[in-house]
Design a protein around this motif. Sequence first.
Motif, PDB file in Angstrom:
ATOM      1  N   ASP A 258       0.844  -1.196   0.000  1.00 57.64           N
ATOM      2  CA  ASP A 258       0.000   0.000   0.000  1.00 57.64           C
ATOM      3  C   ASP A 258       0.878   1.243   0.000  1.00 57.64           C
ATOM      4  O   ASP A 258       1.174   1.822   1.046  1.00 57.64           O
ATOM      5  CB  ASP A 258      -0.924  -0.014   1.220  1.00 57.64           C
ATOM      6  CG  ASP A 258      -1.952   1.111   1.197  1.00 57.64           C
ATOM      7  OD1 ASP A 258      -1.924   1.933   0.261  1.00 57.64           O
ATOM      8  OD2 ASP A 258      -2.783   1.167   2.110  1.00 57.64           O
ATOM      9  N   LEU A 259       1.293   1.643  -1.177  1.00 57.49           N
ATOM     10  CA  LEU A 259       2.218   2.769  -1.314  1.00 57.49           C
ATOM     11  C   LEU A 259       1.586   4.074  -0.837  1.00 57.49           C
ATOM     12  O   LEU A 259       2.243   4.912  -0.222  1.00 57.49           O
ATOM     13  CB  LEU A 259       2.632   2.884  -2.781  1.00 57.49           C
ATOM     14  CG  LEU A 259       3.945   3.588  -3.110  1.00 57.49           C
ATOM     15  CD1 LEU A 259       5.115   2.962  -2.374  1.00 57.49           C
ATOM     16  CD2 LEU A 259       4.186   3.565  -4.608  1.00 57.49           C
ATOM     17  N   LYS A 260       0.305   4.232  -1.099  1.00 53.82           N
ATOM     18  CA  LYS A 260      -0.362   5.486  -0.759  1.00 53.82           C
ATOM     19  C   LYS A 260      -0.416   5.715   0.744  1.00 53.82           C
ATOM     20  O   LYS A 260      -0.325   6.855   1.216  1.00 53.82           O
ATOM     21  CB  LYS A 260      -1.778   5.507  -1.351  1.00 53.82           C
ATOM     22  CG  LYS A 260      -2.330   6.908  -1.543  1.00 53.82           C
ATOM     23  CD  LYS A 260      -3.563   6.880  -2.416  1.00 53.82           C
ATOM     24  CE  LYS A 260      -4.090   8.269  -2.673  1.00 53.82           C
ATOM     25  NZ  LYS A 260      -5.296   8.261  -3.544  1.00 53.82           N
TER      26      LYS A 260
ATOM     27  N   HIS B 110      11.902   0.645 -10.905  1.00 54.20           N
ATOM     28  CA  HIS B 110      11.085   1.198 -11.989  1.00 54.20           C
ATOM     29  C   HIS B 110       9.944   0.241 -12.350  1.00 54.20           C
ATOM     30  O   HIS B 110      10.130  -0.983 -12.331  1.00 54.20           O
ATOM     31  CB  HIS B 110      11.980   1.429 -13.210  1.00 54.20           C
ATOM     32  CG  HIS B 110      11.403   2.333 -14.231  1.00 54.20           C
ATOM     33  ND1 HIS B 110      10.385   1.955 -15.074  1.00 54.20           N
ATOM     34  CD2 HIS B 110      11.711   3.615 -14.567  1.00 54.20           C
ATOM     35  CE1 HIS B 110      10.095   2.946 -15.885  1.00 54.20           C
ATOM     36  NE2 HIS B 110      10.871   3.975 -15.597  1.00 54.20           N
ATOM     37  N   PRO B 111       8.761   0.763 -12.678  1.00 51.41           N
ATOM     38  CA  PRO B 111       7.648  -0.107 -13.067  1.00 51.41           C
ATOM     39  C   PRO B 111       7.969  -1.027 -14.247  1.00 51.41           C
ATOM     40  O   PRO B 111       7.437  -2.138 -14.324  1.00 51.41           O
ATOM     41  CB  PRO B 111       6.532   0.873 -13.430  1.00 51.41           C
ATOM     42  CG  PRO B 111       6.839   2.092 -12.650  1.00 51.41           C
ATOM     43  CD  PRO B 111       8.338   2.179 -12.601  1.00 51.41           C
ATOM     44  N   SER B 112       8.831  -0.568 -15.135  1.00 50.49           N
ATOM     45  CA  SER B 112       9.235  -1.437 -16.248  1.00 50.49           C
ATOM     46  C   SER B 112      10.058  -2.621 -15.754  1.00 50.49           C
ATOM     47  O   SER B 112      10.098  -3.664 -16.404  1.00 50.49           O
ATOM     48  CB  SER B 112      10.058  -0.646 -17.282  1.00 50.49           C
ATOM     49  OG  SER B 112       9.269   0.344 -17.886  1.00 50.49           O
TER      50      SER B 112
ATOM     51  N   GLY C 248       0.480  -5.221  -7.841  1.00 54.06           N
ATOM     52  CA  GLY C 248       0.385  -6.216  -6.780  1.00 54.06           C
ATOM     53  C   GLY C 248       1.646  -7.029  -6.626  1.00 54.06           C
ATOM     54  O   GLY C 248       2.713  -6.681  -7.130  1.00 54.06           O
ATOM     55  N   LYS C 249       1.509  -8.145  -5.944  1.00 55.24           N
ATOM     56  CA  LYS C 249       2.641  -8.978  -5.562  1.00 55.24           C
ATOM     57  C   LYS C 249       3.310  -9.619  -6.773  1.00 55.24           C
ATOM     58  O   LYS C 249       2.643 -10.117  -7.673  1.00 55.24           O
ATOM     59  CB  LYS C 249       2.175 -10.053  -4.587  1.00 55.24           C
ATOM     60  CG  LYS C 249       3.287 -10.866  -3.940  1.00 55.24           C
ATOM     61  CD  LYS C 249       2.723 -11.892  -2.966  1.00 55.24           C
ATOM     62  CE  LYS C 249       2.105 -11.220  -1.757  1.00 55.24           C
ATOM     63  NZ  LYS C 249       1.670 -12.228  -0.742  1.00 55.24           N
TER      64      LYS C 249
ATOM     65  N   HIS D 181       4.044  -1.454  -8.842  1.00 57.44           N
ATOM     66  CA  HIS D 181       3.175  -0.282  -8.882  1.00 57.44           C
ATOM     67  C   HIS D 181       3.371   0.397 -10.225  1.00 57.44           C
ATOM     68  O   HIS D 181       4.504   0.530 -10.705  1.00 57.44           O
ATOM     69  CB  HIS D 181       3.530   0.706  -7.764  1.00 57.44           C
ATOM     70  CG  HIS D 181       3.536   0.100  -6.394  1.00 57.44           C
ATOM     71  ND1 HIS D 181       2.387  -0.152  -5.688  1.00 57.44           N
ATOM     72  CD2 HIS D 181       4.558  -0.329  -5.600  1.00 57.44           C
ATOM     73  CE1 HIS D 181       2.683  -0.687  -4.514  1.00 57.44           C
ATOM     74  NE2 HIS D 181       4.005  -0.817  -4.442  1.00 57.44           N
ATOM     75  N   THR D 182       2.295   0.830 -10.849  1.00 60.10           N
ATOM     76  CA  THR D 182       2.415   1.507 -12.136  1.00 60.10           C
ATOM     77  C   THR D 182       2.993   2.900 -11.938  1.00 60.10           C
ATOM     78  O   THR D 182       2.977   3.460 -10.827  1.00 60.10           O
ATOM     79  CB  THR D 182       1.054   1.630 -12.835  1.00 60.10           C
ATOM     80  OG1 THR D 182       0.218   2.516 -12.084  1.00 60.10           O
ATOM     81  CG2 THR D 182       0.374   0.269 -12.976  1.00 60.10           C
TER      82      THR D 182
END
Length: 248
Positions: free
Chosen positions: A119-121, A143-145, A174-175, A190-191
């Motif tokens: 839960d990054l937020k 990085h998301p990539s 997610g995981k 996370h995007t």
Amino acid sequence: MKNIYDDEAFFKEYAKMERSQGLNKAGEWYQLKEIFPDVKDKNVLDLGCGYGWHCKEAVRRGAKSVLGIDMSMKMIQEAESRNADEKITYRNCGIEEYEYPMNAYDLVISNLALHYIEDLKSVYKNVYKTLKESGIFLFNIEHPSFTSGVYEEWIRDDQGKALYWPIDHYFYPGKRETVFLGKKVMKYHHTLTQILNGLLECGFEIEHVEEALPSEEARSLLWMQDEMRRPMMLMVKAKKRETVDKRL
């Protein structure tokens, strides 16, 4: 994940990594140090402090006090051994478990720890709360990539040459399970939208975004050339918005 860095075999392998020898051995440091804010006479919190390199750097730059937290007891013990200072306090504590006192810090830094958080937020909200007005949140996250890569590994030919970097299920955060230093490790994807817009939604202003890439010197090394083909890390500098004038 909570215990992987306390696994004896894993930790011994981690200790052999270049970045375990100091900031100048970490490939992204030449970029991160350029956006490291002024911390003279200021209070600093390091989330996932590891060996304590960034804590010691903050003191070197004149910080008044630094708290480094890490969920790994082995990391904390190593930090106390390598980077002790009277201005630094190290504490065995997870990022999600820390109490985040109100308006306590001028800088919150986190290096390569937030991709272990689901839960990054919620972390963003806590960091916003604990920062003083106009305080800085500086973090480096995978990085998301990279985290959306299939087992975070290249597709290779029969000779082991990297053909391409596969990305799959990008828009399904997610995981993710990967293998790191010979052990199965759980991370969270996370995007880019989540990482950046999440900051804006929590009240931050984004000041700087940078994707890590090898230095010009490192690019001359044969084994580093594939690192120019996809980003591995994302560095973000954000500021807590100033309080709106109450007369308005």
